[in-house]
Design a protein around this motif. Structure first.
Motif, short mmCIF file in Angstrom:
data_model
loop_
_atom_site.label_atom_id
_atom_site.label_comp_id
_atom_site.label_asym_id
_atom_site.label_seq_id
_atom_site.Cartn_x
_atom_site.Cartn_y
_atom_site.Cartn_z
N LEU A 47 -121.70 14.93 41.64
CA LEU A 47 -121.48 13.47 42.22
C LEU A 47 -120.12 13.97 42.89
O LEU A 47 -119.89 12.95 44.07
CB LEU A 47 -121.48 12.37 41.52
N LEU A 48 -119.40 14.52 42.45
CA LEU A 48 -117.97 14.74 42.99
C LEU A 48 -117.83 15.31 44.41
O LEU A 48 -116.99 15.13 45.18
CB LEU A 48 -117.03 15.84 42.04
N ASN A 49 -118.96 15.94 44.88
CA ASN A 49 -119.14 16.54 46.11
C ASN A 49 -119.71 15.45 46.91
O ASN A 49 -119.85 15.93 48.36
CB ASN A 49 -119.96 17.75 46.09
N LYS A 50 -120.19 14.25 46.60
CA LYS A 50 -120.98 13.35 47.50
C LYS A 50 -119.99 12.51 48.15
O LYS A 50 -118.72 12.36 47.80
CB LYS A 50 -122.03 12.38 46.59
N ASN A 51 -120.60 11.87 49.22
CA ASN A 51 -119.74 10.83 49.93
C ASN A 51 -119.69 9.55 49.08
O ASN A 51 -120.81 9.44 48.45
CB ASN A 51 -120.46 10.90 51.14
N LEU A 52 -118.65 8.90 49.07
CA LEU A 52 -118.54 7.54 48.30
C LEU A 52 -119.56 6.84 48.50
O LEU A 52 -120.09 6.14 47.76
CB LEU A 52 -117.02 6.97 48.47
#
Ligand code: MN
Length: 202
Positions: A47-52
């Motif tokens: 999830l760290l690589n996803k868009n907020l």
């Protein structure tokens, strides 16, 4: 990794309406810590690589044990990103463009909209936010939320927000939240709010 957005102006740029020390503390301490805690909560997950926005509009993707931390810190990162971009040293005055027409047709007049939005901010009990959002039908909606809650969690697209947590005004206005709200209107960035409106309804 999520990053703290760049503040679009200097700490002192919103003076005298929002004072320099408040902006510095609010951005460089409060906002920064929400970003750090969000990163800590999501450490080791993809999830760290996803868009907020992608995460906040689909909270089902967040593991249960991280849900509260992501709701609180992710919500607050998002809310503050929008807050700093709802105000500007060149702000104030009245809305422009298509947004002006929509505000008039939805709320009767700009004055009436301003009154209702201010009222929501003033009567939000404890910490929270006042919002102007667009719903799934493309209609304007006013609301207030508590703590980290945000219309982004409720299938709406927020285009303008006012932080009414005490940290947003207490250094200058002390307990007088209505005075902060009155001053807020002098820095509202109608240009960028109108831009978000046109983008969302186009
Ligand atoms: Mn805040």
């Amino acid at each position: 990794m999520f990053k703290l957005i760049q503040l679009p102006y200097d700490y002192s740029a919103l003076e005298p309406h929002i004072d320099s020390l408040t902006v510095e503390t609010h951005y460089d301490k409060h906002h920064r810590v929400y970003v750090a805690k969000l990163n800590t909560a999501l450490e080791g997950t993809e999830l760290l690589n996803k868009n907020l926005e992608e995460i906040l509009t689909n909270m089902k993707m967040v593991p249960e044990e991280k849900y509260t931390a992501v709701f609180n810190n992710g919500g607050q990162v998002y809310n503050h990103n929008l807050y700093w971009n709802s105000i500007s040293p060149d702000g104030g005055g009245e809305p422009t463009g298509k947004l002006a027409e929509k505000i008039n047709s939805t709320f009767g007049s700009f004055e009436n909209f301003k009154k209702e939005f201010s009222q929501l901010g003033a009567t939000q009990f404890g910490s929270g936010w006042a919002w102007l959002s667009i719903d799934s039908q493309g209609e304007l909606v006013l609301s207030s939320t508590a703590n980290a809650d945000s219309p982004i969690f409720h299938k709406m697209t927020p285009i303008m927000t006012m932080d009414v947590w005490e940290h947003a005004y207490y250094l200058k206005y002390k307990n007088l939240r209505p005075d902060y709200i009155e001053s807020f209107w002098n820095v509202v960035d109608w240009g960028s709010i109108n831009q978000r409106f046109e983008q969302a309804v186009s």
